[in-house]
Motif scaffolding. Sequence first.
Motif, PDB file in Angstrom:
ATOM      1  N   ASP A 213      58.613  -1.282 -29.426  1.00  0.00           N
ATOM      2  CA  ASP A 213      58.714  -1.705 -28.027  1.00  0.00           C
ATOM      3  C   ASP A 213      57.870  -2.929 -27.703  1.00  0.00           C
ATOM      4  O   ASP A 213      57.827  -3.358 -26.550  1.00  0.00           O
ATOM      5  CB  ASP A 213      58.294  -0.556 -27.093  1.00  0.00           C
ATOM      6  N   ASP A 214      57.190  -3.500 -28.692  1.00  0.00           N
ATOM      7  CA  ASP A 214      56.357  -4.684 -28.450  1.00  0.00           C
ATOM      8  C   ASP A 214      57.207  -5.856 -27.988  1.00  0.00           C
ATOM      9  O   ASP A 214      58.342  -6.047 -28.440  1.00  0.00           O
ATOM     10  CB  ASP A 214      55.599  -5.082 -29.728  1.00  0.00           C
ATOM     11  N   ASP A 215      56.644  -6.674 -27.111  1.00  0.00           N
ATOM     12  CA  ASP A 215      57.333  -7.865 -26.631  1.00  0.00           C
ATOM     13  C   ASP A 215      57.500  -8.870 -27.774  1.00  0.00           C
ATOM     14  O   ASP A 215      56.611  -9.010 -28.621  1.00  0.00           O
ATOM     15  CB  ASP A 215      56.545  -8.507 -25.485  1.00  0.00           C
ATOM     16  N   GLN A 216      58.634  -9.567 -27.785  1.00  0.00           N
ATOM     17  CA  GLN A 216      58.916 -10.494 -28.872  1.00  0.00           C
ATOM     18  C   GLN A 216      57.890 -11.619 -28.955  1.00  0.00           C
ATOM     19  O   GLN A 216      57.599 -12.140 -30.045  1.00  0.00           O
ATOM     20  CB  GLN A 216      60.322 -11.089 -28.716  1.00  0.00           C
ATOM     21  N   GLU A 217      57.304 -11.992 -27.834  1.00  0.00           N
ATOM     22  CA  GLU A 217      56.301 -13.054 -27.857  1.00  0.00           C
ATOM     23  C   GLU A 217      55.032 -12.595 -28.572  1.00  0.00           C
ATOM     24  O   GLU A 217      54.390 -13.366 -29.291  1.00  0.00           O
ATOM     25  CB  GLU A 217      55.979 -13.502 -26.427  1.00  0.00           C
ATOM     26  N   ASP A 218      54.660 -11.315 -28.391  1.00  0.00           N
ATOM     27  CA  ASP A 218      53.500 -10.774 -29.093  1.00  0.00           C
ATOM     28  C   ASP A 218      53.774 -10.693 -30.595  1.00  0.00           C
ATOM     29  O   ASP A 218      52.879 -10.937 -31.407  1.00  0.00           O
ATOM     30  CB  ASP A 218      53.170  -9.378 -28.553  1.00  0.00           C
ATOM     31  N   VAL A 219      54.998 -10.346 -30.955  1.00  0.00           N
ATOM     32  CA  VAL A 219      55.382 -10.291 -32.359  1.00  0.00           C
ATOM     33  C   VAL A 219      55.294 -11.682 -32.980  1.00  0.00           C
ATOM     34  O   VAL A 219      54.756 -11.867 -34.081  1.00  0.00           O
ATOM     35  CB  VAL A 219      56.807  -9.735 -32.527  1.00  0.00           C
ATOM     36  N   ALA A 220      55.820 -12.662 -32.273  1.00  0.00           N
ATOM     37  CA  ALA A 220      55.787 -14.040 -32.776  1.00  0.00           C
ATOM     38  C   ALA A 220      54.353 -14.516 -32.970  1.00  0.00           C
ATOM     39  O   ALA A 220      54.042 -15.207 -33.941  1.00  0.00           O
ATOM     40  CB  ALA A 220      56.530 -14.965 -31.809  1.00  0.00           C
ATOM     41  N   GLN A 221      53.485 -14.112 -32.042  1.00  0.00           N
ATOM     42  CA  GLN A 221      52.081 -14.515 -32.149  1.00  0.00           C
ATOM     43  C   GLN A 221      51.438 -13.938 -33.399  1.00  0.00           C
ATOM     44  O   GLN A 221      50.686 -14.614 -34.106  1.00  0.00           O
ATOM     45  CB  GLN A 221      51.322 -14.055 -30.893  1.00  0.00           C
ATOM     46  N   ILE A 250      61.046 -17.853 -35.601  1.00  0.00           N
ATOM     47  CA  ILE A 250      61.212 -19.267 -35.241  1.00  0.00           C
ATOM     48  C   ILE A 250      62.134 -19.386 -34.032  1.00  0.00           C
ATOM     49  O   ILE A 250      61.884 -20.169 -33.108  1.00  0.00           O
ATOM     50  CB  ILE A 250      61.763 -20.067 -36.436  1.00  0.00           C
ATOM     51  N   ASP A 251      63.199 -18.585 -34.025  1.00  0.00           N
ATOM     52  CA  ASP A 251      64.111 -18.588 -32.875  1.00  0.00           C
ATOM     53  C   ASP A 251      63.394 -18.131 -31.611  1.00  0.00           C
ATOM     54  O   ASP A 251      63.625 -18.669 -30.519  1.00  0.00           O
ATOM     55  CB  ASP A 251      65.313 -17.672 -33.142  1.00  0.00           C
ATOM     56  N   VAL A 252      62.527 -17.126 -31.746  1.00  0.00           N
ATOM     57  CA  VAL A 252      61.775 -16.622 -30.591  1.00  0.00           C
ATOM     58  C   VAL A 252      60.837 -17.689 -30.051  1.00  0.00           C
ATOM     59  O   VAL A 252      60.765 -17.917 -28.834  1.00  0.00           O
ATOM     60  CB  VAL A 252      60.966 -15.361 -30.972  1.00  0.00           C
ATOM     61  N   ILE A 253      60.120 -18.370 -30.948  1.00  0.00           N
ATOM     62  CA  ILE A 253      59.199 -19.424 -30.528  1.00  0.00           C
ATOM     63  C   ILE A 253      59.950 -20.532 -29.814  1.00  0.00           C
ATOM     64  O   ILE A 253      59.506 -21.049 -28.772  1.00  0.00           O
ATOM     65  CB  ILE A 253      58.430 -19.980 -31.748  1.00  0.00           C
ATOM     66  N   ASP A 254      61.118 -20.894 -30.350  1.00  0.00           N
ATOM     67  CA  ASP A 254      61.943 -21.915 -29.716  1.00  0.00           C
ATOM     68  C   ASP A 254      62.412 -21.459 -28.338  1.00  0.00           C
ATOM     69  O   ASP A 254      62.392 -22.222 -27.370  1.00  0.00           O
ATOM     70  CB  ASP A 254      63.149 -22.235 -30.610  1.00  0.00           C
ATOM     71  N   GLU A 255      62.814 -20.199 -28.255  1.00  0.00           N
ATOM     72  CA  GLU A 255      63.292 -19.650 -26.979  1.00  0.00           C
ATOM     73  C   GLU A 255      62.173 -19.603 -25.939  1.00  0.00           C
ATOM     74  O   GLU A 255      62.369 -19.987 -24.783  1.00  0.00           O
ATOM     75  CB  GLU A 255      63.846 -18.244 -27.214  1.00  0.00           C
ATOM     76  N   GLU A 256      60.991 -19.138 -26.358  1.00  0.00           N
ATOM     77  CA  GLU A 256      59.873 -19.047 -25.430  1.00  0.00           C
ATOM     78  C   GLU A 256      59.423 -20.439 -24.983  1.00  0.00           C
ATOM     79  O   GLU A 256      59.069 -20.633 -23.817  1.00  0.00           O
ATOM     80  CB  GLU A 256      58.704 -18.305 -26.087  1.00  0.00           C
ATOM     81  N   SER A 257      59.440 -21.402 -25.896  1.00  0.00           N
ATOM     82  CA  SER A 257      59.069 -22.775 -25.535  1.00  0.00           C
ATOM     83  C   SER A 257      60.052 -23.354 -24.519  1.00  0.00           C
ATOM     84  O   SER A 257      59.656 -24.029 -23.573  1.00  0.00           O
ATOM     85  CB  SER A 257      59.028 -23.664 -26.782  1.00  0.00           C
ATOM     86  N   ALA A 258      61.341 -23.068 -24.733  1.00  0.00           N
ATOM     87  CA  ALA A 258      62.360 -23.544 -23.799  1.00  0.00           C
ATOM     88  C   ALA A 258      62.159 -22.918 -22.422  1.00  0.00           C
ATOM     89  O   ALA A 258      62.313 -23.588 -21.388  1.00  0.00           O
ATOM     90  CB  ALA A 258      63.762 -23.219 -24.324  1.00  0.00           C
ATOM     91  N   GLU A 259      61.785 -21.625 -22.393  1.00  0.00           N
ATOM     92  CA  GLU A 259      61.548 -20.957 -21.111  1.00  0.00           C
ATOM     93  C   GLU A 259      60.344 -21.567 -20.397  1.00  0.00           C
ATOM     94  O   GLU A 259      60.372 -21.776 -19.185  1.00  0.00           O
ATOM     95  CB  GLU A 259      61.319 -19.460 -21.335  1.00  0.00           C
TER      96      GLU A 259
END
Length: 448
Positions: A213-221, A250-259
């Motif tokens: 259930d961890d947030d994808q941004e925490d996983v990416a970190q 990498i897709d998550v980091i790109d998505e979060e950066s775009a947001e």
Amino acid sequence: MNETDNLKQNMITALEGQKKAAFRSQFLELHFYDQMHLFTTLSGQQRQIIYRFLTPKELGDMFDEFAVDETTVIDYLKEMTPQLAATVLSEMYTDNTVDILGQMEKSDLATYLNLMPKDEIPEIRKLLNYDDKTAGALMTTEYVAVDQSKTVSTAMQIIRHQAENAEIIYYLYVLDDAQNLIGVVTLRDLLVSDKRTEIRSIMNPNIYSVLVDDDQEDVAQKVREYNFLAVPVVNQTGHMLGIITVDDIIDVIDEESAEDYSGLAGVNVDDTKESPWLAALHRLPWLITLLVLGMSTASLINHFDSLVSQASILAVFISLITGTAGNAGTQSLAIAIRKISVENDRKIWRLISNEVLTGALIGIVTAVVITIIVGVWKQNFILGSVIGISMLVAIIVANLAGSLIPILMDKIGVDPAVASGPFISTVSDLTSVMIYFSIAQLFLNYLV
């Protein structure tokens, strides 16, 4: 025409000439990404030929390269017969299959699930139920695992047997009898160890995993901090559920950066293909909100109308002070949003004090400069001092707001990117005007 263009033209010629062997020999030598890129440039009629020339496994390998948020992927699947599309989806990595199925209409989703292999459906349905942007929604179940009692020789046989279907084979996850994650072994560990050695003696028990259930941004970190190629996903009891590979991160980091960038600009930067009508429709609500906030600034200026009437020179410098403060606030906002995504709470709160101090230093320099410029220009250093002091205080307040507002939003569970540049600028305008006229009122007798 360069070599790439020649190759592309040769493949298209073979495709249109129905020369299956010639096309396959060239096309299958390409990297999957290059295959995907060529595929997107073809006409619908040419793609229909490809669907006949390639096997479902080959199509699945190519479709794995598509960005999962591209609606065109679903359109391509609809070009195929339902059975072929379902087979292609089953040949893809599970996480990519689930991402695509999750964007479909319920009727299409049901159709493809009914046509896919029965043994894959329970796993897919389970992954579809995980909340979006969580570790569960990102993970794939195609990983290599081994019991701790097995030997290195047996582990190598398991890898050879599962390598074709596994998304990554560099990590071998060690499980106990209850399928709980207890260790990890790298391929390098296996290669340098004696083949009779038991896995439990060479595994690393210090496992870095994430909860489902961890947030994808925490996983990416976590992946970014430890440079993992993949990270295991477990439930609260430690039961191994899947892995998340670095390509998804990498897709998550790109998505979060775009947001984050979308938030700073007040628009969705991913909507590059929108028509002007749709773009205007999506941007208007935010701009209307800012317009209403802007009216608050206009009302505040109107409140000080008598002050401006007595010292009309004050009106000349309103935009100078609000513009400078707004720019400073936007800079702090960008720093704060970045820090929130990579720092812990202690460092985030240190950010606020740093930004206030930075604002004070910037404010002092700009205050001195503008005081001298206005004093010499208008032959009135009292007026210059009013402008300088107002700018100093306005910049400090703007830096405080730019760093504090996104942090508070993050604490209450709201995306800090919502505190966008236009929003901070508008808030800075309001506070700057109040600061400016309040200070000016104290020196009114020297300004008239």
